[in-house]
Write a protein that holds these residues in place. Structure first.
Motif, mmCIF file in Angstrom:
data_model
loop_
_atom_site.group_PDB
_atom_site.id
_atom_site.type_symbol
_atom_site.label_atom_id
_atom_site.label_comp_id
_atom_site.label_asym_id
_atom_site.label_seq_id
_atom_site.Cartn_x
_atom_site.Cartn_y
_atom_site.Cartn_z
ATOM 1 N N ALA A 310 0.843 -1.210 0.000
ATOM 2 C CA ALA A 310 0.000 0.000 0.000
ATOM 3 C C ALA A 310 0.870 1.250 0.000
ATOM 4 O O ALA A 310 0.557 2.241 -0.682
ATOM 5 N N LEU A 311 1.971 1.203 0.747
ATOM 6 C CA LEU A 311 2.875 2.363 0.764
ATOM 7 C C LEU A 311 3.510 2.563 -0.607
ATOM 8 O O LEU A 311 3.694 3.699 -1.056
ATOM 9 N N ALA A 312 3.795 1.463 -1.302
ATOM 10 C CA ALA A 312 4.342 1.588 -2.665
ATOM 11 C C ALA A 312 3.296 2.209 -3.589
ATOM 12 O O ALA A 312 3.627 3.032 -4.455
ATOM 13 N N LEU A 313 2.042 1.851 -3.381
ATOM 14 C CA LEU A 313 0.964 2.459 -4.177
ATOM 15 C C LEU A 313 0.871 3.955 -3.863
ATOM 16 O O LEU A 313 0.638 4.780 -4.761
ATOM 17 N N GLY A 314 1.085 4.288 -2.596
ATOM 18 C CA GLY A 314 1.130 5.702 -2.207
ATOM 19 C C GLY A 314 2.268 6.426 -2.898
ATOM 20 O O GLY A 314 2.100 7.536 -3.414
ATOM 21 N N ASP A 315 3.435 5.780 -2.948
ATOM 22 C CA ASP A 315 4.591 6.349 -3.656
ATOM 23 C C ASP A 315 4.257 6.649 -5.106
ATOM 24 O O ASP A 315 4.482 7.744 -5.607
ATOM 25 N N GLU A 316 3.689 5.620 -5.775
ATOM 26 C CA GLU A 316 3.358 5.769 -7.205
ATOM 27 C C GLU A 316 2.444 6.955 -7.445
ATOM 28 O O GLU A 316 2.510 7.606 -8.471
ATOM 29 N N ASN A 317 1.543 7.193 -6.483
ATOM 30 C CA ASN A 317 0.529 8.224 -6.677
ATOM 31 C C ASN A 317 0.827 9.506 -5.900
ATOM 32 O O ASN A 317 -0.037 10.374 -5.768
ATOM 33 N N ALA A 318 2.040 9.596 -5.369
ATOM 34 C CA ALA A 318 2.472 10.779 -4.603
ATOM 35 C C ALA A 318 1.497 11.110 -3.482
ATOM 36 O O ALA A 318 1.149 12.272 -3.268
ATOM 37 N N VAL A 319 1.035 10.067 -2.800
ATOM 38 C CA VAL A 319 0.155 10.289 -1.647
ATOM 39 C C VAL A 319 0.987 10.114 -0.377
ATOM 40 O O VAL A 319 1.594 9.065 -0.161
ATOM 41 N N SER A 320 1.023 11.149 0.421
ATOM 42 C CA SER A 320 1.786 11.099 1.666
ATOM 43 C C SER A 320 0.970 10.331 2.719
ATOM 44 O O SER A 320 -0.189 10.662 2.968
ATOM 45 N N MET A 321 1.573 9.313 3.326
ATOM 46 C CA MET A 321 0.824 8.491 4.290
ATOM 47 C C MET A 321 1.669 8.258 5.550
ATOM 48 O O MET A 321 2.075 7.126 5.848
ATOM 49 N N PRO A 322 1.942 9.327 6.300
ATOM 50 C CA PRO A 322 2.826 9.178 7.457
ATOM 51 C C PRO A 322 2.281 8.232 8.524
ATOM 52 O O PRO A 322 3.051 7.535 9.190
ATOM 53 N N VAL A 323 0.975 8.194 8.693
ATOM 54 C CA VAL A 323 0.389 7.322 9.724
ATOM 55 C C VAL A 323 0.611 5.858 9.346
ATOM 56 O O VAL A 323 1.029 5.025 10.157
ATOM 57 N N SER A 324 0.355 5.553 8.073
ATOM 58 C CA SER A 324 0.540 4.172 7.599
ATOM 59 C C SER A 324 2.020 3.789 7.643
ATOM 60 O O SER A 324 2.361 2.638 7.954
ATOM 61 N N ALA A 325 2.870 4.741 7.320
ATOM 62 C CA ALA A 325 4.310 4.457 7.341
ATOM 63 C C ALA A 325 4.756 4.109 8.759
ATOM 64 O O ALA A 325 5.541 3.173 8.972
ATOM 65 N N ALA A 326 4.237 4.836 9.747
ATOM 66 C CA ALA A 326 4.601 4.548 11.139
ATOM 67 C C ALA A 326 4.057 3.180 11.551
ATOM 68 O O ALA A 326 4.741 2.400 12.235
ATOM 69 N N ALA A 327 2.844 2.879 11.123
ATOM 70 C CA ALA A 327 2.260 1.563 11.449
ATOM 71 C C ALA A 327 3.100 0.458 10.822
ATOM 72 O O ALA A 327 3.372 -0.574 11.449
ATOM 73 N N ASN A 328 3.546 0.692 9.599
ATOM 74 C CA ASN A 328 4.376 -0.314 8.924
ATOM 75 C C ASN A 328 5.654 -0.583 9.718
ATOM 76 O O ASN A 328 6.103 -1.727 9.818
ATOM 77 N N GLU A 329 6.234 0.486 10.278
ATOM 78 C CA GLU A 329 7.455 0.292 11.086
ATOM 79 C C GLU A 329 7.172 -0.629 12.271
ATOM 80 O O GLU A 329 8.001 -1.477 12.620
ATOM 81 N N ALA A 330 6.024 -0.465 12.885
ATOM 82 C CA ALA A 330 5.695 -1.323 14.039
ATOM 83 C C ALA A 330 5.536 -2.775 13.585
ATOM 84 O O ALA A 330 6.007 -3.703 14.257
ATOM 85 N N PHE A 331 4.905 -2.981 12.425
ATOM 86 C CA PHE A 331 4.761 -4.366 11.924
ATOM 87 C C PHE A 331 6.130 -4.948 11.546
ATOM 88 O O PHE A 331 6.393 -6.136 11.777
ATOM 89 N N LYS A 332 6.986 -4.108 10.961
ATOM 90 C CA LYS A 332 8.333 -4.589 10.625
ATOM 91 C C LYS A 332 9.085 -5.003 11.891
ATOM 92 O O LYS A 332 9.753 -6.034 11.935
ATOM 93 N N LYS A 333 8.977 -4.168 12.897
ATOM 94 C CA LYS A 333 9.641 -4.471 14.170
ATOM 95 C C LYS A 333 9.109 -5.800 14.729
ATOM 96 O O LYS A 333 9.880 -6.659 15.177
ATOM 97 N N ALA A 334 7.801 -5.978 14.643
ATOM 98 C CA ALA A 334 7.196 -7.222 15.155
ATOM 99 C C ALA A 334 7.747 -8.425 14.393
ATOM 100 O O ALA A 334 8.054 -9.464 14.973
ATOM 101 N N ARG A 335 7.877 -8.263 13.081
ATOM 102 C CA ARG A 335 8.454 -9.369 12.289
ATOM 103 C C ARG A 335 9.879 -9.656 12.738
ATOM 104 O O ARG A 335 10.287 -10.806 12.856
#
Ligand SMILES: NC(=O)C1=CN([C@@H]2O[C@H](COP(=O)(O)OP(=O)(O)OC[C@H]3O[C@@H](n4cnc5c(N)ncnc54)[C@H](OP(=O)(O)O)[C@@H]3O)[C@@H](O)[C@H]2O)C=CC1
Ligand SMILES: O=CCCC(=O)O
Length: 360
Positions: A310-335
């Protein structure tokens, strides 16, 4: 276009029964589904009731309840539940799974086993896939003994995995080049909705194949959307899961904050459930999170994959998604902490840890 099993909504007249490819998929439909005759008109299109639609189907090829062989590739949490539902509704199902042992439970319910994805496609006019990620979806199609070796005229391939639009397009192009038909049809809803036939199906691609699959989608889901060109189903699914994954983080933070500030986290859940942000996810996952119980319905590694896509889709469409990016970091950390195979709600453990365990 929207179909609703519960309410019988159909927006546009279906081409089912017109024998586009000379065959129509049918299973033995549940009584509830047979009794579903409500007709509703949406503002933007003509409509047909499920009753009328079934009459059309019956007119096209004789009796309605003709058994059809459906292939199913991928018997993980979702695939197993979905293939089981098809078997319970009278479909003949041929299954394949990378780890062959997982086929046995389905065999006990009446499924047969295909040796390879190619063997399944050779046997079935329609093959559904429910695989973990883009790499798995591509491998099953393009690798040796893959789907492409047997796909051809009059054969449909339906990928219900959550992948990105580029993966879907790549599969679609090759399937079509070989004469087959393709739709992507990712789903909203987890293990329990899959078991109960209550998924929400987000389909896109070949409209004729979609129409042919509607009886099977009626078994698997409570509602299906046809979203147009290939990629739209994948994108819709990623947007939905980006919201869902993001929401899991403030829920986790809220539970921590309640606890750390001397409140009952369970009372917080009770309050949330009565207010404007009540939702099934908080209601279902919240109490289990407080118990530290993370039996996987939706594995965390898949949620993180969806955040990434989803973040890559945001990149493609120049949509800033700081909340999702922070959530992704938490999921990465969990992994990174080895929690990837647990339910995605296990991100709570990371949030708790980041919040510190001592008293303020
Ligand atoms: N669980 C959920 O709540 C939901 C999941 N989804 C999506 O559905 C898909 C499946 O999810 P889920 O069933 O939970 O996942 P699981 O991890 O339980 O199952 C994944 C499946 O993919 C197969 N697989 C993985 N890698 C490969 C590969 N390289 N080649 C062939 N097969 C492979 C696995 O085979 P093996 O058994 O051999 O490992 C297994 O059958 C994912 O895309 C997920 O994002 C969508 C909605 C809800
Ligand atoms: O992709 C997984 C979605 C899980 C859900 O919708 O509950």
């Amino acid at each position: 276009m929207i179909r609703d099993k519960k309410r019988g909504k159909i927006v546009k007249k279906s081409r089912i029964g017109r024998r586009g490819r000379g065959f129509v998929l049918r299973g033995r439909r549940s009584l509830a589904s047979r009794l579903n005759t409500t007709e509703q008109v949406y503002p933007s299109g003509c409509c047909v009731s499920h009753t009328e639609e079934r009459r059309e189907r019956a007119g096209a090829g004789g009796a309605e309840e003709v058994e059809m062989e459906v292939g199913f590739l991928g018997l993980g949490i979702m695939g197993k539940a979905m293939a089981t539902n098809l078997l319970r509704h009278g479909y003949r199902v041929t299954v394949w799974n990378r780890t062959t042992a997982k086929c046995q439970e389905l065999v006990a319910l009446g499924a047969t086993v295909g040796e390879t994805p190619a063997a399944v496609v050779a046997k079935c006019r329609y093959t559904i896939a429910m695989l973990s990620d883009p790499s798995a979806a591509l491998s099953v199609v393009f690798d040796k003994d893959g789907v492409l070796e047997q796909i051809g005229d009059g054969i449909g391939y339906i990928d219900m995995s959550t992948v990105d639009a580029a993966t879907s397009s790549k599969i679609s192009e090759e399937v079509k080049r070989k004469g087959g038909a393709f739709i992507e049809a990712p789903v909203s809803g987890s293990k329990k909705p899959a078991e109960d036939g209550q998924l929400v199906i987000l389909a896109a691609g070949d409209k004729t194949l979609y129409d042919e699959m509607v009886p099977a989608f009626d078994v698997l889901g409570k509602k299906s959307f046809f979203l147009g060109e290939i990629g739209n189903g994948a994108k819709m699914k990623l947007v939905v899961n980006m919201i869902m994954g993001s929401m899991m983080n403030p829920l986790s933070e809220g539970l921590c904050l309640a606890d750390k500030s001397g409140l009952s986290a369970q009372t917080l859940l009770d309050v949330l459930d009565l207010g404007a942000i009540a939702n099934p996810m908080f209601k279902l996952k919240g109490p289990a999170m407080l118990q530290g119980s993370y039996s996987p319905a939706f594995p965390l590694k898949h949620q993180q994959k969806d955040m990434r896509l989803a973040l890559a889709l945001g990149d493609e469409n120049a949509v800033s998604m700081p909340v999702s990016a922070a959530a992704n970091e938490a999921f990465k950390k969990a992994r990174s902490l080895g929690l990837g195979d647990l339910d995605f709600s296990a991100v709570y453990e990371v949030v708790k840890d980041a919040g510190g365990s001592g008293q303020a």
